[in-house]
Motif scaffolding. Sequence first.
Motif, PDB file in Angstrom:
ATOM      1  N   ASN A 140     -17.429  24.435 -12.374  1.00 10.69           N
ATOM      2  CA  ASN A 140     -17.847  25.438 -11.394  1.00 10.69           C
ATOM      3  C   ASN A 140     -17.998  24.927  -9.966  1.00 10.69           C
ATOM      4  O   ASN A 140     -18.027  25.728  -9.035  1.00 10.69           O
ATOM      5  N   ASP A 141     -18.095  23.628  -9.787  1.00  7.19           N
ATOM      6  CA  ASP A 141     -18.245  23.089  -8.439  1.00  7.19           C
ATOM      7  C   ASP A 141     -17.647  21.685  -8.389  1.00  7.19           C
ATOM      8  O   ASP A 141     -18.328  20.702  -8.113  1.00  7.19           O
ATOM      9  N   PHE A 142     -16.337  21.602  -8.648  1.00  2.00           N
ATOM     10  CA  PHE A 142     -15.705  20.282  -8.729  1.00  2.00           C
ATOM     11  C   PHE A 142     -15.792  19.485  -7.426  1.00  2.00           C
ATOM     12  O   PHE A 142     -15.945  18.256  -7.473  1.00  2.00           O
ATOM     13  N   PRO A 143     -15.682  20.109  -6.247  1.00  2.67           N
ATOM     14  CA  PRO A 143     -15.809  19.316  -5.018  1.00  2.67           C
ATOM     15  C   PRO A 143     -17.126  18.531  -4.939  1.00  2.67           C
ATOM     16  O   PRO A 143     -17.145  17.391  -4.460  1.00  2.67           O
ATOM     17  N   LEU A 168     -27.484  13.917 -23.303  1.00  2.00           N
ATOM     18  CA  LEU A 168     -26.757  15.146 -23.607  1.00  2.00           C
ATOM     19  C   LEU A 168     -26.887  16.166 -22.481  1.00  2.00           C
ATOM     20  O   LEU A 168     -25.900  16.783 -22.067  1.00  2.00           O
ATOM     21  N   ASP A 169     -28.104  16.349 -21.956  1.00  2.00           N
ATOM     22  CA  ASP A 169     -28.302  17.314 -20.879  1.00  2.00           C
ATOM     23  C   ASP A 169     -27.507  16.917 -19.647  1.00  2.00           C
ATOM     24  O   ASP A 169     -26.946  17.774 -18.949  1.00  2.00           O
ATOM     25  N   THR A 170     -27.460  15.606 -19.368  1.00  2.00           N
ATOM     26  CA  THR A 170     -26.705  15.129 -18.215  1.00  2.00           C
ATOM     27  C   THR A 170     -25.223  15.420 -18.372  1.00  2.00           C
ATOM     28  O   THR A 170     -24.552  15.871 -17.429  1.00  2.00           O
ATOM     29  N   VAL A 171     -24.690  15.176 -19.581  1.00  2.00           N
ATOM     30  CA  VAL A 171     -23.271  15.430 -19.839  1.00  2.00           C
ATOM     31  C   VAL A 171     -22.961  16.917 -19.706  1.00  2.00           C
ATOM     32  O   VAL A 171     -21.942  17.311 -19.123  1.00  2.00           O
ATOM     33  N   LYS A 172     -23.851  17.753 -20.227  1.00  2.00           N
ATOM     34  CA  LYS A 172     -23.647  19.201 -20.112  1.00  2.00           C
ATOM     35  C   LYS A 172     -23.657  19.632 -18.648  1.00  2.00           C
ATOM     36  O   LYS A 172     -22.843  20.460 -18.224  1.00  2.00           O
ATOM     37  N   ALA A 173     -24.582  19.068 -17.857  1.00  2.00           N
ATOM     38  CA  ALA A 173     -24.659  19.413 -16.439  1.00  2.00           C
ATOM     39  C   ALA A 173     -23.403  18.963 -15.696  1.00  2.00           C
ATOM     40  O   ALA A 173     -22.898  19.673 -14.813  1.00  2.00           O
ATOM     41  N   LEU A 174     -22.887  17.788 -16.058  1.00  2.00           N
ATOM     42  CA  LEU A 174     -21.661  17.290 -15.435  1.00  2.00           C
ATOM     43  C   LEU A 174     -20.477  18.192 -15.773  1.00  2.00           C
ATOM     44  O   LEU A 174     -19.634  18.479 -14.906  1.00  2.00           O
ATOM     45  N   LEU A 175     -20.393  18.636 -17.020  1.00  2.00           N
ATOM     46  CA  LEU A 175     -19.319  19.528 -17.430  1.00  2.00           C
ATOM     47  C   LEU A 175     -19.404  20.848 -16.663  1.00  2.00           C
ATOM     48  O   LEU A 175     -18.384  21.369 -16.181  1.00  2.00           O
TER      49      LEU A 175
END
Length: 296
Positions: free
Chosen positions: A15-18, A3-10
Amino acid sequence: SSLDTVKALLDQAENDFPALLARLENMRSTILNKSTCRDGMILDLTGDATVFEKIEPSVEKFLGDLPGDNNAEQLQNFYSEPHPWAIQAKEEMATQAPIADEGFVVPTQVSYVGKGGRLYSKGEAVSGSTSVISRFLGTGYMWDNVRVMGGAYGGFAQFQPKDGIFSFLSYRDPNLAGTIDVYDGASKALMTSASDLENDPDALATAIIGAIGDMDGALGPDQKGSLQFSRWLARETPEQRQKFRDEILNTKPSDFKDFAERLQALKDPSSAVVSSKSAFEDAAKAGKSFTLQDIM
């Protein structure tokens, strides 16, 4: 939990798609690396002869367009050598994510209560009788105590012979602490059942027939293909499957006793629960404490 990983990816995507794009492109280039692509990729297809005849040109083109050639670098044999990523992941999990009873707090009126641990150590032989006994627990003890008397929508007992892990799970459960008490009482109940089955061969036969029925259920084409592929990956032979089936058919009350003893001595047990804040507070009063994380 991821869950934390998914939240960090979102958060990174917003905020920093590149930076996220660079990670994804690196994954793609690693997968399609021309020096290892052909050795590390497996194509699994399921269909009848007519289908294969029609798709063969497209499949050949797809394979031909892959980077590299058949004489490229060979990957290490992961059947005999551990993957370096797996070694690193296990080390990090041991230090950063030690085994603990975890609770995930959400706004809900019911609970989802899981508990599991290692029943067999790595390398130990696992008998086919375990399929009979785990099913016996799920359809008998768990059904009676978690679903019928406990009021949960579902209660399950699951064992994975390939990794030795046994787990309990309840679904839409009005209880939390009480359900864990049911799980903890399973070994004693199973020991009693082992004694009862000594004098009830019909009940033992019924349990065996149920396990065989699970093995021989009808499968669709996609399920057959998926099952065969997983067997191929695991290097599972027809002889091994026949041995496992024979062990199911030869299950004895003493196997139930052995399983109960192992369940009583479950290694590295831990619980994971999704429930409400008030339910966790009530569980704490009953002596069931968790490391909590708010999800919503």
